[in-house]
Design a protein around this motif. Structure first.
Motif, PDB file in Angstrom:
ATOM      1  N   ARG A 149      57.286  75.590  18.773  1.00  0.00           N
ATOM      2  CA  ARG A 149      57.221  76.065  20.148  1.00  0.00           C
ATOM      3  C   ARG A 149      57.113  77.597  20.135  1.00  0.00           C
ATOM      4  O   ARG A 149      57.785  78.264  19.339  1.00  0.00           O
ATOM      5  CB  ARG A 149      58.437  75.620  20.949  1.00  0.00           C
ATOM      6  CG  ARG A 149      59.720  76.207  20.421  1.00  0.00           C
ATOM      7  CD  ARG A 149      60.932  75.339  20.706  1.00  0.00           C
ATOM      8  NE  ARG A 149      62.133  75.915  20.112  1.00  0.00           N
ATOM      9  CZ  ARG A 149      62.524  75.702  18.855  1.00  0.00           C
ATOM     10  NH1 ARG A 149      61.813  74.931  18.070  1.00  0.00           N
ATOM     11  NH2 ARG A 149      63.615  76.243  18.394  1.00  0.00           N
ATOM     12  N   TYR A 150      56.273  78.127  21.001  1.00  0.00           N
ATOM     13  CA  TYR A 150      56.107  79.577  21.126  1.00  0.00           C
ATOM     14  C   TYR A 150      56.387  79.980  22.562  1.00  0.00           C
ATOM     15  O   TYR A 150      55.949  79.307  23.507  1.00  0.00           O
ATOM     16  CB  TYR A 150      54.694  79.996  20.726  1.00  0.00           C
ATOM     17  CG  TYR A 150      54.428  81.467  20.947  1.00  0.00           C
ATOM     18  CD1 TYR A 150      55.058  82.427  20.151  1.00  0.00           C
ATOM     19  CD2 TYR A 150      53.585  81.902  21.965  1.00  0.00           C
ATOM     20  CE1 TYR A 150      54.836  83.794  20.351  1.00  0.00           C
ATOM     21  CE2 TYR A 150      53.352  83.252  22.176  1.00  0.00           C
ATOM     22  CZ  TYR A 150      53.987  84.189  21.368  1.00  0.00           C
ATOM     23  OH  TYR A 150      53.776  85.530  21.578  1.00  0.00           O
ATOM     24  N   ARG A 151      57.131  81.078  22.727  1.00  0.00           N
ATOM     25  CA  ARG A 151      57.492  81.575  24.049  1.00  0.00           C
ATOM     26  C   ARG A 151      57.153  83.060  24.153  1.00  0.00           C
ATOM     27  O   ARG A 151      57.414  83.829  23.224  1.00  0.00           O
ATOM     28  CB  ARG A 151      59.002  81.397  24.286  1.00  0.00           C
ATOM     29  CG  ARG A 151      59.465  79.968  24.382  1.00  0.00           C
ATOM     30  CD  ARG A 151      60.981  79.862  24.163  1.00  0.00           C
ATOM     31  NE  ARG A 151      61.750  80.683  25.081  1.00  0.00           N
ATOM     32  CZ  ARG A 151      62.193  80.260  26.264  1.00  0.00           C
ATOM     33  NH1 ARG A 151      61.926  79.019  26.664  1.00  0.00           N
ATOM     34  NH2 ARG A 151      62.914  81.054  27.038  1.00  0.00           N
ATOM     35  N   TYR A 152      56.595  83.445  25.312  1.00  0.00           N
ATOM     36  CA  TYR A 152      56.302  84.856  25.540  1.00  0.00           C
ATOM     37  C   TYR A 152      56.540  85.191  27.017  1.00  0.00           C
ATOM     38  O   TYR A 152      56.133  84.438  27.909  1.00  0.00           O
ATOM     39  CB  TYR A 152      54.859  85.197  25.174  1.00  0.00           C
ATOM     40  CG  TYR A 152      54.559  86.670  25.383  1.00  0.00           C
ATOM     41  CD1 TYR A 152      54.923  87.605  24.419  1.00  0.00           C
ATOM     42  CD2 TYR A 152      53.964  87.110  26.557  1.00  0.00           C
ATOM     43  CE1 TYR A 152      54.678  88.957  24.613  1.00  0.00           C
ATOM     44  CE2 TYR A 152      53.713  88.455  26.766  1.00  0.00           C
ATOM     45  CZ  TYR A 152      54.079  89.377  25.788  1.00  0.00           C
ATOM     46  OH  TYR A 152      53.855  90.708  25.988  1.00  0.00           O
ATOM     47  N   GLY A 153      57.183  86.329  27.252  1.00  0.00           N
ATOM     48  CA  GLY A 153      57.385  86.799  28.621  1.00  0.00           C
ATOM     49  C   GLY A 153      58.831  86.713  29.055  1.00  0.00           C
ATOM     50  O   GLY A 153      59.753  86.915  28.278  1.00  0.00           O
ATOM     51  N   ALA A 154      59.031  86.409  30.354  1.00  0.00           N
ATOM     52  CA  ALA A 154      60.350  86.214  30.973  1.00  0.00           C
ATOM     53  C   ALA A 154      61.208  87.468  30.963  1.00  0.00           C
ATOM     54  O   ALA A 154      62.436  87.393  31.042  1.00  0.00           O
ATOM     55  CB  ALA A 154      61.097  85.061  30.315  1.00  0.00           C
ATOM     56  N   ALA A 155      60.592  88.660  30.857  1.00  0.00           N
ATOM     57  CA  ALA A 155      61.361  89.899  30.900  1.00  0.00           C
ATOM     58  C   ALA A 155      61.999  90.074  32.271  1.00  0.00           C
ATOM     59  O   ALA A 155      61.401  89.732  33.302  1.00  0.00           O
ATOM     60  CB  ALA A 155      60.462  91.091  30.594  1.00  0.00           C
ATOM     61  N   THR A 156      63.215  90.601  32.313  1.00  0.00           N
ATOM     62  CA  THR A 156      63.909  90.839  33.572  1.00  0.00           C
ATOM     63  C   THR A 156      63.947  92.335  33.886  1.00  0.00           C
ATOM     64  O   THR A 156      63.949  93.182  32.993  1.00  0.00           O
ATOM     65  CB  THR A 156      65.342  90.280  33.540  1.00  0.00           C
ATOM     66  OG1 THR A 156      66.076  90.906  32.474  1.00  0.00           O
ATOM     67  CG2 THR A 156      65.328  88.780  33.330  1.00  0.00           C
ATOM     68  N   THR A 157      63.993  92.614  35.176  1.00  0.00           N
ATOM     69  CA  THR A 157      64.130  93.973  35.684  1.00  0.00           C
ATOM     70  C   THR A 157      65.293  93.990  36.658  1.00  0.00           C
ATOM     71  O   THR A 157      65.316  93.207  37.614  1.00  0.00           O
ATOM     72  CB  THR A 157      62.845  94.437  36.393  1.00  0.00           C
ATOM     73  OG1 THR A 157      61.753  94.387  35.480  1.00  0.00           O
ATOM     74  CG2 THR A 157      62.994  95.853  36.920  1.00  0.00           C
TER      75      THR A 157
END
Length: 311
Positions: free
Chosen positions: A247-255
């Motif tokens: 499984r590969y995951r990218y993103g989901a950054a929080t501000t």
């Protein structure tokens, strides 16, 4: 007579039901077809340790978080406008225990993650609609119909009903709605004469804003999370199968309050799974997964145990 033939075949192909939508993935054989009219009840236990929140949607750098998760999944397959359809309802319960500390980007305060919380997590409801190679078949026809390449549309909603308090550093709930869209694909074939399945599932998750976040902030926003999950599983015997998971995951950054939390996910995980049927209507699955490669500081180990009761 046909039912006696169909049930063992169904067990050999499926053995276990779909899992909840979490960071470690939906699990092997989660996207395989069921005969319409079949229902599954699946108690699931997961032990997760690493640096993700309980929902596994947010990377928490320099944290050490252990989650014990219990899920009771109900899934049913049915025909909808002459198409195959399937629904999963996943109530989630658990316990989360954390250590370490994080710095609030909004005010620079150091927040201790020392916490021990148990209760109800957010509710997940998943739905799938077959598009290609997914005929809605009764059990008697399921045994005689050869399976071909399958393409479906998938949607998931996470309802923010879990236990959440903004003055706690760790929570079971998220206080946000999450929506996931994907196109799961399944390729059945024979490997050394054994029934084998390759699952490939790209998807993207979207999150609403958290207007009452922890860390003493006013607003937390989160970018979409892009995921690719794949499984290769093979039936060694009519009752036993095993497989490899990626499984590969990218993103989901929080501000938080307009300041980046510097927690973009960029991680490849993998693991192994095994399934066994004790009875045509009762089966189990065990999986182990961990981080294989990361560019974000991710740390995650997962043990998953499932039982499936078919009726």
């Amino acid at each position: 007579m046909m039912r006696k033939v169909a049930l063992p075949l169904l067990v050999a192909i499926i053995l276990i039901s779909p899992d909840l939508t979490r960071a470690q993935g939906d699990g092997p054989r989660s996207q395989l077809l069921l005969p319409v009219g079949i229902n599954l009840l699946v108690p699931t236990y997961l032990n997760l340790s690493g640096n993700y929140n309980f929902a596994e949607s947010i990377l928490v750098q320099d944290a050490d978080i252990t989650s014990d998760v219990s899920v009771l999944t109900y899934t049913s397959a049915f025909a909808l406008a002459s198409r195959y359809a399937q629904i999963w309802v996943n109530p989630i319960f658990g316990k989360v225990d954390g250590s370490g500390s994080v710095v609030s980007p909004s005010n620079g305060n150091t927040i201790s993650l020392a916490s021990d919380t148990s209760g109800l997590g957010d509710l997940l409801v998943n739905f799938k609609l077959g598009l290609i190679g997914t005929p809605p078949l009764e059990l008697s026809d399921f045994a005689t119909q050869p399976q071909k390449f399958q393409l479906s549309a998938f949607g998931s909603i996470s309802f923010p009903i879990g236990d959440y308090e903004s003055d706690r550093p760790l929570n079971l709930g998220t206080n946000v709605w999450a929506f996931r869209l994907g196109v799961p694909m399944v390729l059945p074939f024979k490997l050394f004469g054994k029934p084998t399945f390759f699952e490939f599932f790209p998807s993207v998750a979207f999150y609403t804003d958290n207007d009452d976040p922890t860390l003493g902030a006013d607003l937390r926003e989160q970018d979409p999370l892009y995921m690719i999950e794949s499984h290769l599983t093979c039936n060694f015997t009519p009752k036993l199968w095993g497989g490899l998971d990626l499984r590969y995951r990218y993103g989901a950054a929080t501000t938080t309050d307009g300041v980046s939390d510097d927690n973009t996910q960029d991680v490849l995980g993998g693991g192994v799974s095994i399934g066994y049927s004790f009875h045509p209507a009762i089966s189990m699955q065990a999986s182990y997964g961990q981080v294989l490669s990361e560019k974000d500081g991710s740390d995650l180990d997962m043990i998953r145990l499932k039982l499936a009761f078919m009726f």
